[in-house]
Write a protein that holds these residues in place. Sequence first.
Motif, PDB file in Angstrom:
ATOM      1  N   SER A  33      21.971  -3.384   7.965  1.00 11.44           N
ATOM      2  CA  SER A  33      21.230  -2.858   6.820  1.00 11.44           C
ATOM      3  C   SER A  33      19.955  -2.230   7.357  1.00 11.44           C
ATOM      4  CB  SER A  33      20.905  -3.982   5.821  1.00 11.44           C
ATOM      5  OG  SER A  33      22.099  -4.525   5.280  1.00 11.44           O
ATOM      6  N   SER A  51      16.586   0.210   6.408  1.00 11.22           N
ATOM      7  CA  SER A  51      15.719   0.921   5.478  1.00 11.22           C
ATOM      8  C   SER A  51      15.160   2.167   6.171  1.00 11.22           C
ATOM      9  CB  SER A  51      14.568   0.033   5.004  1.00 11.22           C
ATOM     10  OG  SER A  51      13.654   0.789   4.221  1.00 11.22           O
ATOM     11  N   GLU A 104      24.586   0.385   6.395  1.00 12.20           N
ATOM     12  CA  GLU A 104      24.152   0.761   5.061  1.00 12.20           C
ATOM     13  C   GLU A 104      22.678   1.137   5.088  1.00 12.20           C
ATOM     14  OE1 GLU A 104      25.145  -2.231   2.222  1.00 12.20           O
ATOM     15  OE2 GLU A 104      27.299  -1.813   2.311  1.00 12.20           O
ATOM     16  N   SER A 159      19.145   2.314   3.074  1.00 12.81           N
ATOM     17  CA  SER A 159      18.451   2.134   1.799  1.00 12.81           C
ATOM     18  C   SER A 159      17.034   2.663   1.949  1.00 12.81           C
ATOM     19  CB  SER A 159      18.434   0.652   1.406  1.00 12.81           C
ATOM     20  OG  SER A 159      17.728  -0.108   2.378  1.00 12.81           O
ATOM     21  N   ASN A 191      25.156   5.906   2.591  1.00 18.00           N
ATOM     22  CA  ASN A 191      23.808   6.428   2.394  1.00 18.00           C
ATOM     23  C   ASN A 191      23.320   6.037   1.007  1.00 18.00           C
ATOM     24  OD1 ASN A 191      21.405   7.788   2.294  1.00 18.00           O
ATOM     25  ND2 ASN A 191      22.287   9.844   2.359  1.00 18.00           N
ATOM     26  N   GLY A 192      22.627   4.910   0.944  1.00 17.02           N
ATOM     27  CA  GLY A 192      22.074   4.442  -0.321  1.00 17.02           C
ATOM     28  C   GLY A 192      20.619   4.830  -0.504  1.00 17.02           C
ATOM     29  N   ALA A 193      20.109   5.692   0.381  1.00 13.48           N
ATOM     30  CA  ALA A 193      18.716   6.110   0.282  1.00 13.48           C
ATOM     31  C   ALA A 193      18.552   7.135  -0.838  1.00 13.48           C
ATOM     32  CB  ALA A 193      18.246   6.708   1.599  1.00 13.48           C
TER      33      ALA A 193
END
Length: 313
Positions: free
Chosen positions: A34, A36, A57, A59, A82-84
């Motif tokens: 994970s 960021s 993942e 973020s 791509n959860g950003a």
Amino acid sequence: PAHGADINSWDTDSTVGLNASITSLDTALGGLTSLSVTGASGTYVLSLSQYTPPNIELSGTLTANINIQVPATVGGTWSIYNGAIGAFTVTFGVTGGNSLAIPAGYRALLISDGTNVAWAAGSAPNPATLGGTGNLIYAGTNGYIQGNSNFTLNGAGTLLTALAVTVTGATTLATLSVSGTISGAGVTALFASPPAIGSTAAASGKFTQAYTAPNALGNISSSLNPACSLSNVFTATLTGNPSFSPSGPASGQTINLLLTQDATGGRTVTWGASVKWINGSAGVLSTAASAVDLVVLTYIGTTWYGSVAKSFS
């Protein structure tokens, strides 16, 4: 652990023991990193512990474009989500090699040979499956188009149909191909009041082999009535003595009437008071059978200005 070590026992050493080796295998086969990307920009090279898991993942909030890389010579397959959020591009690649763009909200499966990365499925993902709502976004080099269910794309990433496409900003389109209907307020305004050709640079407005397809009126006996909105060139055979009664002329329009006498000949046309002639002499046609005359008429305001070229042979 060394070969033959820890017989009949589990080595609980956290770095080299059997448990540690199995944990490393678990991580490599199904682990998750994970990450960021808030505040990150430019190139971000993943560490061994970050690229070992096959699932990555992202973020956070993007404030700049970011290129996430695995070191050169590192091969493998990764599922990257791509959860950003943020109006910037995320790309994934290999140091010294290529990179591929991954859209926001999309999970991509990529494979690396240690030099370059490629879509594991053999082609770029089809963004038409995303659903939902959103803008049409082009992700850049080696990217794709992402949008909503209004858009239909083929397997090569080509936009096939779209219910609505809006282009804003300083955008240049090399080619826009449309197989359906273009509509909208802007299109209506364009065709209602098209820009003048050469209005800012006269030499740039150029027609090659410009022409108007002639409109055949056929045999005319009582009314010579060209529909001026259909053409600027009309042909007719005079079988009687018609009156000139055109419809729909535009001020500044010039029409050409190619009039042929029938086998009898001697046919005349009553032009009316709205037609003015050179020296005030009304246009008189040839009288011989099958004679061909050309009448040229220019409409200004409410008046026609005419001239006759006679007896073409």
